[in-house]
Design a protein around this motif. Structure first.
Motif, short mmCIF file in Angstrom:
data_model
loop_
_atom_site.label_atom_id
_atom_site.label_comp_id
_atom_site.label_asym_id
_atom_site.label_seq_id
_atom_site.Cartn_x
_atom_site.Cartn_y
_atom_site.Cartn_z
N LEU A 55 -15.15 80.38 30.72
CA LEU A 55 -14.71 80.96 29.44
C LEU A 55 -13.86 82.21 29.63
CD1 LEU A 55 -17.80 80.62 27.11
CD2 LEU A 55 -15.96 79.02 27.54
N GLU A 56 -13.79 82.71 30.89
CA GLU A 56 -13.01 83.93 31.18
C GLU A 56 -11.68 83.96 30.44
OE1 GLU A 56 -12.66 86.23 34.21
OE2 GLU A 56 -14.85 86.41 34.34
N THR A 57 -11.02 82.82 30.42
CA THR A 57 -9.65 82.80 29.89
C THR A 57 -9.60 82.51 28.40
OG1 THR A 57 -9.55 80.48 30.49
CG2 THR A 57 -8.68 82.03 32.09
N LEU A 58 -10.78 82.35 27.82
CA LEU A 58 -10.82 82.00 26.40
C LEU A 58 -10.51 83.23 25.56
CD1 LEU A 58 -11.45 79.63 24.60
CD2 LEU A 58 -13.83 80.34 24.58
#
Lengths: 779, 588
Positions: A246-249
Motif C-alpha cells: 500500500l506504500e504507493t497508494l
C-alpha cells in the motif's frame, strides 16, 4: 445481537429496495501471538455452537484469501465467511424509510430540549419546535445521551464518554480491490482494514486515545474535528506492515469521527430506574452498526413486553448508578476502555482507572498487608493477599489463559479457610433494610420474594426475587431482625436494580420504609472451622451450634463494640460467620478478630478464595450463573420456594407451570477429569458443553477446587431435539446419563456432571478422634 | 546599618576565605581577561574544535582517571559538597586541585592549560572514551527536581502548573543554589536561583533565608502578631513556607537558631513599625525590604560574631563570600521578579502563530548595563569615576555590581580589619586574606538591593525560566525560550500535517511521520524541562542540536578542568496555567 443485525440488514435491502451497501465479504481476524490465537479459538468455539460458520485457519490460507496481506508474522487467524459490510448512512436511510412506510413520522433538524415527566412517568418531549406527547421515550442520542439524560428534571444517569476515532480513506488501488475482499481485523496491530470503493478504509483503536467532549456539547461540530496524523502514525505503521504494497497508494483523507464508550465496554440499554417509560440505547463502543439491529430488537421487546427475550443484564442501564457518572471518571475510564477493544481479553481482567472510589474503612489496613484489589460497582474488593516474601508478575505479563501466578497464594488462603479461619472483607454487598409500622413489611415481602419469610425472628432465609416469568431478578439473603423489620443482602451490582424493582412493586401508599444501608456496615466474613473459637473469645454470647445454629442472625457485642449483626453464614457453604459491623467499629472489630485469631492461625483472604470455595460447593451467584431468565427450579432450588404454602408471590404461576411441565435447562456442576491445571488452558466461562458429542449449553463460571484438585465449572444443560433443534425437557436422568465434554478453545476435556455438590466436602473436619497434639500449637 | 558605618580605608585585609586561589570567576585578583579567568570559554571551545585535535586526545587518560568519581559518584559528590560547606576544611579541599602555580593564576589560561596537559603526557596511549547515553543521563539527571502543583484531573486553580529545576556543577563543590517554596500564610509561590562566588557559603545562606524574609515582609500585621505571640508563649508556630526541595538541597542545622533569631527581630520591627492601619502590602516594596534586610543581617551577624566557634566561622564565611539572587514571586497573574546580580529571569511567550519569543524580566547588574555603570558613578565621588569599574569589574575585581555578602566591598577597611583580627585563626592564616580591593575609598561599593520588575501574566505567557549566568553565557535567550517552549508543548509545536488536496501516498506520509516522531523522541528523553535545557546548553553543536559526543566529553571533564569550560548552571522552569491566567483576564 450481531447475528440478528446481519440478517436484518440483509433483508432490509429486499424489503425497502434501498441499497444498504450490504456485501457479504467475510472477515479474517489475525493472530500475531499464540495468546491471541487462543482467544480467537475461544470465540470460534462460541460462534460455531450458535450456528455461525467460522474456522481457524493457517497463515498460508490467509494469504490465499487476501493477496495483499503480509502473513510472515502471523501464527493463525479466524475466518468468518458470512460477515458482511454495509454502509452506515445507507442502512440508516433504509431503516428510516422502512419505518416511514409503516407510519412513523420523522422530524428532521429538531432538537430535544428535555423530556417531560409527571409522577415518575414520561408524558412527552419538549423540542425546539414544540411539544410532542408520548408514553415512551428512547434516548438514542449517542455521545449526547449523557447530557440529554441530565437535562431532565429527574436526571437519568447514562455513563458514557466519547473518544476521537480516526480512520483512513484512500483512493482506489491500481487494480481496484474487489468488493468481496474480506475485512481484516489485526487486533495485535490495533487496526481493521476493509475495502472502500476499490481503495482501503482502515482505522484502529490506539493505545493512547483522545477523549473528547468531556465538558459536554463542546459546541464543536463534529465536522470541524481535526485530522491528527501524528496520532495516527502507529496505526499507519501497523497498516503498512500488514500490507506493504500500500506504500504507493494515494491518501484520500483521514477522518476523525468520535465514538462513544462506556465504563465496561458494553453498551447501555433498558429503562431508567428513576423514570418510567424512559428507555435508553446508547454507548455502542464503536460497534453501533454491528449490534444496532439486535439491540434495537431487544429494546423493542423490552418496551412492548416489559422484558427482552434474552438476558441482557450485562447491558442493562441499571448495572450503573450515579456513581459512574462523574465526567472525570468517565474520561479516564474510556481512555482505558478504547484500547481494550483490541487488547487481548484474558480472564480476570480488572480495570485500572477510576479505582479506589468506594472502599471499606479497612482498605488501608488490608492494602498494607499485601491485598490486591478488584472492583465491582466502584467498590474495591480484595482478590488475594500477596505474602511479603512473594512477588507477582507485572500487570502486562500476568495476562494468561493458563494457570495464573497467584495460584499458590489462593491455595494457601483456601486451605486456611478449610482448616483454620480466614477473614474476607465483603463490605461491597448491597444491604437494604425494610421496616414498617404494622405487619405490612411481611405482607409485601411475601409477595415480592419466592421463599417464605414468615420465620421466627433471628432466622435468615435464602430467597429469590422473581419476575413474572419466575426468573431471578435478584438472589438474596434476608434476615428477620424483628417482627417488622428485615435486613436484605444482595450482590454488589444490585444496588440500583434491586432498589428500582422494589420501588416499582411496593404499594405506592404503603408506610413501608425502604432504606439503603450499604454504606453503614462493614461486612467481615469469618470463614473456617475456627471462626467459632475466635468469636467465642470476643463475646460472652454462646456461639456453639446449639445456641447459634446455621442461618441465624444475632445482634451482639464483639470486643468492645456492641450492636454487631452476626450471621451464621459465609456465602460459601463453609462453617463461619458474617459480621455486619457499623462502620465506626470496623477497625476495632477487625483488630480484635485478628489479634485473638492469631492463635487459631487466622489470616486475610480474598474473593478468589471465596470463589473457589463457593463454586466447588455448587453455590451459584446471581449475575454470573443465574439471571432473570433462570428459575429456581432450573438451578435446583425448589426447596427455597414456597410453592406448597398457598401464598401468592410474583412468578408463582410460571413456576407452577414449570413444575408441571418440567424444566428446559438445568444448572449443572462439571468436574473436569483429564484437565491438567498446570499445562492446559483454564476454563473461564462461556465454554460450550457437549453431551454425548452434542452441544447442550455453555458454562457460566468456573474455578479450581483445591479440595477436589480439579477444575469445577457451572453451566446450563439444555436438551435440543436432534431433529428440529427445539428445546425439550431436561430431567435429572437426562443429565446423569450423559457423557460430557467441555470445549476450551477447541480442546475438549472430559467432565463429570453433578446436580448436587460433592458430599464429602461438607463433612466437619474437626472430629474428636482426629485431634492431634499439633492442634494445640499456636500457628 | 552595618553597611553605612564604615567608610574608611585600610591598606590591609584578607581576601576570599574559602577560595585560596583566584580560580573564581567573579573575583579575579590578577589583571587580565575575564569571565572565569579563562577567555577560551565564551567563544568557541578549542578543546573540541578541529583546530586543536591534539588536546582532545591528550585528555582521555585524564578523563579516565576521574570517571569513577564523576559518573558513579554522584552521591559521594553531594556528600562531599555537604562537607565542604559545613566544615572548616574548605581551603585545603580547594587547594588540592591547584597543582601548578600558573594554573592557579589563570592569567594566560591557554598556555597554562597546555603546560598542564603536557605535564601529563606520560599517561598511557590515548584511547577513545565516551560516556554512554545512560551515563550521560545519570549525570544530567542527578540533581533534577520536578514539582507539580497538586491538582485533580487538570482542575488546578493555581496560575502555576508546576516547575522543573536542575543544576549541573562546574565548581567543586557547586556554588549555585536554588530554592522554591509556596507561601502558606499569603498566596503565591517563590522561586529563586542564587549564584555564589568565593565559595558557596553565602549562596547557601541566602537560599535558605531569603524566602523567609520575603514571606515575613508580605505577612499582614495580624499574622505577624499571631506568630510573635506563639513564639512568646511557646505555642506551635504557623507554618510560613512549604519548601519544594531536591534531596541534595540542604539546610544548615547549626545556624538554624541564629537565623531564626535574626528573622524574629525583623518581624518584631515590622510589628513595631505598623501604624495599625491595615494597608495593602506592596509586593515590590516587600521584596526590596527583604533583600536589604537579609543582607544587613548577614553583615551584622558577621560583625557581632557568635560564641560558638563553628558558627562564628560560618557567619564570617557567609559575609565574606557573595551571592547574586534572582527571585520570582507568582501570585495569580501578578509576577514580580526581584533581581540582584547577573542571573536572569526570562518569560517564554507563545505567539499566535505558535512561535516562541523571549521577554526579559530582569536586568543584569554588571558592566554591560549602562544604567548600572551610571548608578555606580553617581554613588561615588568623581575622583573614583575611573576606578569604580575597571576591566568591566567592580573595582577591577567583581563581575556582578550587586550581590549579597561580599562585605569586602561594603564594610569600611577599619571594620574589615577589626573583624578579621578578632576572627578565628583560619581567617588570619589565609594568605589571600591580606588583600583589600584597590581604590577602596568610599564604601559601600556594593548593594544587595534588588531591581524589581512587575509583569501581569497573559494567557500567552507560558513559562518563566530563572537561571544563573552559566546558562545565559552559553545560550541565546531566544534559543532558551524556543527549546523550553518546544519541549513543554511536545508535539504540538509542529504544524499539524494536513493532506488537503495534495497527492500523498501512504508510504510518503509514513516516512514523514516517522521522521517527526524521531525528532520528538530526543525531547522525551528528559522528563524535566531544566534537564532538557542543560542538555542543550552543554551539548549543542553549531547546528543547535544536541551532539552526544560533545555532551559526553563535556560531562567527563575532570573536576579541576570543568570550570574552565563551563560555569555552574542552575535552572528553574516555571510553567504557567494558561487556563487560569485566561480566566483571570476574562474576569476583568
Amino acid at each position: 445481537m450481531a447475528d440478528y443485525s446481519n440478517k436484518l440488514y440483509y433483508q432490509l435491502e429486499q424489503e425497502t429496495g434501498i441499497q444498504t451497501g450490504y456485501t457479504r465479504t467475510g472477515s479474517i481476524f489475525l493472530a500475531q501471538t499464540q495468546d491471541r490465537l487462543i482467544s480467537l479459538k475461544r470465540i470460534n468455539a462460541g460462534l460455531n455452537v450458535i450456528g455461525i460458520p467460522s474456522e481457524i485457519i493457517s497463515p498460508k490460507k490467509v494469504a490465499e484469501l487476501h493477496h495483499l496481506l503480509n502473513v510472515h508474522d502471523l501464527v493463525g487467524a479466524m475466518h468468518v465467511p458470512e460477515d458482511a459490510v454495509v454502509s452506515s448512512a445507507d442502512v440508516a436511510l433504509a431503516l428510516a424509510s422502512a419505518a416511514s412506510q409503516n407510519g412513523v413520522q420523522i422530524y428532521d433538524r429538531t432538537s430535544v430540549l428535555h423530556v417531560m415527566v409527571k409522577k415518575g412517568q414520561v408524558t412527552g418531549v419538549e423540542t425546539d419546535k414544540g411539544q410532542i406527547e408520548c408514553q415512551y421515550f428512547v434516548n438514542c442520542a449517542g455521545q449526547w445521551a449523557y447530557e440529554l439524560g441530565l437535562s431532565n428534571e429527574e436526571p437519568v444517569s447514562i455513563p458514557l464518554h466519547a473518544c476521537e476515532h480516526f480512520y483512513l480513506l484512500t483512493r482506489p488501488l491500481e487494480t481496484p480491490l474487489q468488493s468481496s475482499t474480506p475485512t481484516i481485523v489485526d487486533a495485535d496491530g490495533r487496526i481493521y482494514i476493509r475495502n472502500w470503493q476499490g481503495g482501503i478504509l482502515s482505522g484502529g483503536f490506539e493505545k493512547n486515545p483522545k477523549p473528547i467532549f468531556t465538558e459536554g456539547k463542546n459546541q464543536l461540530e463534529i465536522q470541524n474535528l481535526q485530522e491528527d496524523w501524528d496520532h495516527f502514525e502507529p496505526l499507519l505503521s501497523s497498516l503498512l506492515r500488514r500490507m506493504p504494497e500500500l506504500e504507493t497508494l494515494e491518501i484520500m483523507k483521514l477522518v476523525n469521527c468520535p465514538e462513544t464508550f462506556t465504563p465496561d465496554m458494553r453498551c447501555i440499554m433498558g429503562e431508567s430506574p428513576a423514570v418510567q417509560g424512559y428507555f435508553v440505547l446508547a454507548g455502542m463502543n464503536s460497534a453501533g452498526l454491528s449490534f444496532g439491529g439486535g439491540a434495537g430488537k431487544y429494546l423493542a421487546e423490552w418496551m412492548v413486553h416489559g422484558y427482552p427475550s434474552e438476558n441482557v443484564w450485562e447491558l442493562d442501564l441499571k448495572r450503573f448508578g450515579a456513581l459512574q457518572s462523574s465526567r472525570t471518571f468517565l474520561r479516564h475510564r474510556v481512555m482505558e476502555v478504547m484500547p481494550l477493544m483490541y487488547d487481548l481479553k484474558v480472564p480476570r481482567w480488572d480495570f485500572q482507572t477510576g479505582r479506589q472510589l468506594r472502599t471499606s474503612p479497612l482498605y488501608d489496613r488490608l492494602d498494607a498487608q499485601g491485598a490486591r484489589w478488584m472492583e465491582k460497582h466502584g467498590f474495591e474488593r480484595p482478590k488475594y493477599f500477596v505474602p511479603p516474601d512473594k512477588d507477582l508478575l507485572a500487570l502486562e505479563q500476568s495476562k494468561t489463559f493458563y494457570k495464573p501466578d497467584w495460584f499458590d497464594i489462593v491455595e494457601s488462603e483456601v486451605k486456611c479457610c478449610k482448616e483454620a479461619v480466614c477473614v474476607i472483607d465483603m463490605s461491597s454487598f448491597t444491604k437494604f433494610e425494610i421496616t414498617s409500622t404494622g405487619d405490612q413489611a411481611l405482607e409485601v415481602l411475601q409477595y415480592l420474594f419466592s421463599n417464605d419469610l414468615d420465620v421466627p425472628v433471628g432466622h435468615i432465609v435464602h430467597t429469590g426475587m422473581l419476575n413474572e416469568g419466575g426468573g431471578y431478578e435478584n438472589d438474596c439473603s434476608i434476615a428477620r431482625l424483628n417482627k417488622r423489620s428485615f435486613f436484605m443482602i444482595s450482590p454488589t451490582d444490585q444496588q440500583v436494580h434491586c432498589w428500582a424493582w422494589l420501588k416499582k412493586h411496593m404499594p405506592k401508599d404503603s408506610n413501608l420504609l425502604l432504606e439503603d444501608v450499604t454504606w453503614k456496615y462493614t461486612a467481615l466474613n469469618l470463614i473456617g472451622p475456627r471462626a467459632v473459637d475466635v468469636l467465642s473469645e470476643l463475646s460472652y454470647a454462646p456461639m456453639t451450634p446449639d445456641h447459634f445454629p446455621s442461618l441465624f442472625c444475632k445482634e451482639m457485642s464483639v470486643g468492645y463494640a456492641n450492636g454487631i449483626r452476626v450471621m451464621s453464614m459465609t456465602h460459601t457453604g463453609e462453617p463461619g460467620f458474617m459480621l455486619y459491623i457499623p462502620i465506626e467499629y470496623a477497625l476495632h472489630v477487625y483488630n480484635e478478630v485478628m489479634s485473638v485469631g492469631q492463635k487459631y492461625g487466622i489470616r486475610n483472604a480474598g474473593y478468589y478464595a471465596l470463589r473457589s470455595l463457593r463454586i466447588e460447593k455448587f453455590f451459584a451467584f446471581w449475575g454470573q450463573d443465574i439471571n432473570n431468565l433462570t428459575t429456581p427450579l432450573e438451578c435446583g432450588r425448589e426447596s427455597r420456594v414456597k410453592l406448597e404454602k398457598g401464598m401468592d408471590f410474583i412468578g408463582r404461576d410460571a413456576l407452577l407451570q414449570q413444575k408441571q411441565n418440567g424444566v428446559y435447562k438445568r444448572l449443572t456442576m462439571f468436574i473436569l477429569d483429564d484437565h491438567d491445571s498446570d499445562l492446559d488452558l483454564w476454563p473461564w466461562w462461556g465454554e460450550p458443553i457437549y453431551r454425548n458429542g452434542q452441544y447442550v449449553g455453555k458454562t457460566t463460571s468456573s474455578a479450581y477446587s483445591y479440595s477436589l484438585e480439579r477444575h469445577v465449572c457451572l453451566g446450563f444443560v439444555h436438551n435440543f431435539s436432534e431433529d428440529t433443534g427445539e428445546e425439550q425437557v431436561v430431567t435429572a436422568d437426562f443429565i446423569n446419563r450423559g457423557e460430557y465434554e467441555i470445549d476450551i478453545a477447541g480442546y475438549r476435556f472430559q467432565a463429570k456432571a453433578k446436580l448436587y455438590p460433592v458430599a464429602s466436602l461438607f463433612t466437619q473436619k474437626r472430629r474428636k478422634d482426629d485431634m492431634e497434639l499439633s492442634d494445640l500449637h499456636g500457628k | 546599618m552595618g553597611r553605612c558605618c564604615c567608610r574608611c580605608c585600610c591598606p590591609r585585609g584578607l581576601w576570599m576565605l574559602s577560595a585560596p586561589c583566584c580560580d573564581d570567576r567573579r573575583m579575579c585578583v590578577c589583571p587580565g581577561p575575564r569571565r572565569i579567568g579563562i577567555p577560551v570559554r565564551s567563544s568557541s571551545l578549542p578543546l573540541f574544535s578541529d583546530a586543536m585535535p591534539a588536546p582532545t586526545q591528550l585528555f582521555f587518560p585524564l578523563i579516565r582517571n576521574c570517571e569513577l568519581s564523576r559518573i558513579y559518584g554522584t552521591a559521594c559528590y553531594c556528600h562531599h559538597k555537604h562537607l565542604c560547606c559545613s566544615s572548616s576544611y574548605i581551603p585545603q579541599s580547594r587547594l588540592r586541585y591547584t597543582p601548578h602555580p600558573a594554573y592557579a593564576t589563570f592569567c594566560r589560561p591557554k598556555e597554562n592549560w597546555w603546560q598542564y596537559t603536557q605535564g601529563r603526557r606520560y599517561a598511557s596511549t590515548p584511547q577513545k572514551f565516551y560516556l554512554t547515553p545512560p551515563q550521560v543521563n545519570s549525570i544530567l539527571k542527578a540533581n533534577e527536581y520536578s514539582f507539580k502543583v497538586p491538582e485533580f484531573d487538570g482542575k488546578n486553580v493555581s496560575s502555576i502548573l508546576g516547575f522543573d529545576s536542575n543544576q549541573l556543577p562546574a565548581n567543586a563543590p557547586i556554588e549555585d543554589r536554588r530554592s522554591a517554596a509556596t507561601c502558606l500564610q499569603t498566596r503565591g509561590m517563590l522561586l529563586g536561583v542564587f549564584d555564589g562566588h568565593a565559595g558557596c557559603a553565602c549562596s547557601q545562606a541566602v537560599s535558605e533565608r531569603l524566602f523567609y524574609y520575603i514571606a515575613v515582609s508580605l505577612l499582614p500585621h495580624e499574622t505577624l502578631l499571631e506568630i510573635e505571640n506563639a513564639v512568646e508563649s511557646g505555642r506551635a508556630l504557623l507554618p510560613i513556607l512549604q519548601w519544594h526541595k531536591h534531596p541534595n538541597d540542604y539546610f544548615s542545622k547549626e545556624a538554624s537558631k541564629l537565623y531564626f533569631n535574626s528573622l524574629r527581630t525583623y518581624w518584631q520591627e515590622l510589628i513595631d513599625l505598623n501604624t495599625g492601619e491595615s494597608t495593602d502590602i506592596d509586593v515590590k516594596e516587600a521584596l526590596i525590604n527583604a533583600f536589604k534586610r537579609l543582607d544587613n543581617d548577614i553583615s551584622l551577624e558577621a560583625q557581632v560574631g557568635d560564641p560558638n566557634s563553628f558558627l562564628n566561622y560560618l557567619v564570617l564565611r557567609v559575609a565574606f563570600s557573595g551571592a547574586t539572587a534572582c527571585v520570582a514571586h507568582v501570585d495569580g497573574v501578578d509576577l514580580h521578579v526581584a533581581n540582584t546580580g547577573d542571573s536572569r529571569a526570562m518569560l517564554g511567550v507563545q505567539e499566535e502563530d505558535g512561535s516562541w519569543s523571549a521577554v526579559t524580566l530582569s536586568n543584569d547588574h554588571n558592566a554591560q548595563n549602562e544604567r548600572e555603570l551610571e548608578r555606580l558613578k553617581l554613588e561615588h565621588p568623581k575622583s573614583e569615576a575611573k576606578s569604580v569599574v575597571k576591566q568591566d569589574r567592580l573595582l577591577g575585581l567583581l563581575m556582578p555590581f550587586r550581590a549579597f555578602g561580599d562585605v569586602k566591598f561594603k564594610w569600611s577597611i577599619d571594620l574589615q580589619k577589626r573583624v578579621i583580627e578578632s576572627g578565628p585563626d583560619q581567617l588570619n592564616d589565609n594568605e589571600y586574606t591580606k588583600f583589600i580591593p584597590p581604590n577602596y575609598h568610599t564604601p559601600p561599593y556594593l548593594t544587595a538591593e534588588p531591581e524589581v520588575t512587575y509583569h501581569r501574566l497573559r494567557p500567552q505567557d507560558k513559562f518563566l525560566v530563572l537561571a544563573t549566568d552559566g546558562l545565559w553565557e552559553t545560550m541565546h535567550r531566544q534559543d532558551v525560550v524556543r527549546i523550553v517552549g518546544e519541549y513543554l508543548t511536545g508535539m504540538h509545536h509542529q504544524q499539524p500535517i494536513a493532506v488537503g488536496g495534495y497527492k500523498v501516498t501512504l508510504g510518503q506520509m509514513h516516512g514523514l511521520l516517522t521522521e517527526r516522531r524521531t525528532k520528538m523522541s530526543s525531547v522525551f528523553e528528559d522528563q524535566n524541562a531544566a534537564t532538557h535545557l542543560i542538555r542543550h546548553a552543554v551539548g549543542n553543536n553549531e547546528f543547535g542540536t544536541v551532539d552526544h559526543e560533545r555532551l559526553s566529553k563535556m560531562l567527563s571533564l575532570p573536576e579541576e578542568l570543568a570550570r574552565m569550560y563551563r560555569d555552574d548552571i542552575t535552572i528553574i522552569v516555571v510553567q504557567f496555567n494558561s487556563h487560569v491566567v485566561g480566566a483571570y483576564q476574562n474576569q476583568e
